[in-house]
Design an enzyme around this catalytic site. Sequence first.
Site, mmCIF file in Angstrom:
data_model
loop_
_atom_site.group_PDB
_atom_site.id
_atom_site.type_symbol
_atom_site.label_atom_id
_atom_site.label_comp_id
_atom_site.label_asym_id
_atom_site.label_seq_id
_atom_site.Cartn_x
_atom_site.Cartn_y
_atom_site.Cartn_z
ATOM 1 C CG ASP A 37 79.356 92.396 -20.123
ATOM 2 O OD1 ASP A 37 80.277 93.173 -19.791
ATOM 3 O OD2 ASP A 37 79.561 91.228 -20.504
ATOM 4 C CG HIS A 54 82.636 101.836 -16.678
ATOM 5 N ND1 HIS A 54 82.020 100.634 -16.941
ATOM 6 C CD2 HIS A 54 83.943 101.541 -16.452
ATOM 7 C CE1 HIS A 54 82.918 99.653 -16.886
ATOM 8 N NE2 HIS A 54 84.095 100.177 -16.592
ATOM 9 C CB SER A 82 80.488 91.649 -9.535
ATOM 10 O OG SER A 82 81.829 91.622 -9.998
ATOM 11 C CG LEU A 148 60.781 100.180 -11.261
ATOM 12 C CD1 LEU A 148 60.519 99.723 -12.681
ATOM 13 C CD2 LEU A 148 62.100 100.933 -11.234
#
Length: 257
Positions: A37, A54, A82, A148
């Site tokens: 965020d 961004h 989202s 990972l």
Amino acid sequence: MLKLFKNWFGNNRKPARLSLPEIELDKVPAHVAIIMDGNGRWAQQRGLPRVAGHHSGMKNVKKITMAANDIGVKVLTMYAFSTENWKRPKEEVEFLMKLPQEFFPLEIEELIQNNVRIRMTGWKEGLPDYTLNAIEGAIERTKHNTGLILNFALNYGGRKEIITGVQHLIQDVQEGKINPDELSETQISSYMLTSDLPDPDLLIRTSGEQRLSNFLLWQLAYSELWFTDAYWPEFTEDLFNQAIAEYQRRGRRYGGV
Ligand code: FPP
């Protein structure tokens, strides 16, 4: 006690910061989730358009992925877009949707060299073809990697995930596959999009906000939460390692004593 110091020589990677040895390698969280965020505020503070934030945030993704990889995190889930982010101005949504087609050509080789496997949690429906092609290409190219898991939560929302899961569950009950009287947490987990992943041990949120924003609502039930005022583009390996060290100092009780 294993210290990261040992790992420096073990995998021949140069550590990001000298404060790393405080991390105990036998207590590294298996799954770290991050709410990235503050991109917009980071940009605005510098007199730049929000999308510049961004873009800068995108550049930070690989750096933090490598920091997580260095200490042996198994899964890193990044909240990239989202189900609510569609409400943003069209130009900003378009910019965000174009990031994967810039990110993967730029970073995929190094991710592959480091045995990183890409995956996505979210709904493909609604994503532009170019976004989907970029991420699916990366998933395909890294599908045999065993290191990972870099999991992008893209077009993801926790409540929608729960609703969809419940719909499937009801269907299975109606078909007699599930006995509702014996429903367990493990069964509910199996209806989530992350059914094959462990729940996050640690959630990191940048930018000073302290809320979940519809992220992994079921999965975060027992996770440790760690917040920093740093905006995502300025979140460093050092801060990441501070979060890990703080996680290691906490006693997780899962409701017990
Ligand atoms: C929230 O900051 C951030 C996002 C909605 C996007 C996060 C995405 C990235 C960092 C890049 C992801 C990279 C790939 C390859 C998919 P905000 O805009 O809400 O910041 P603000 O709260 O300051 O306005």
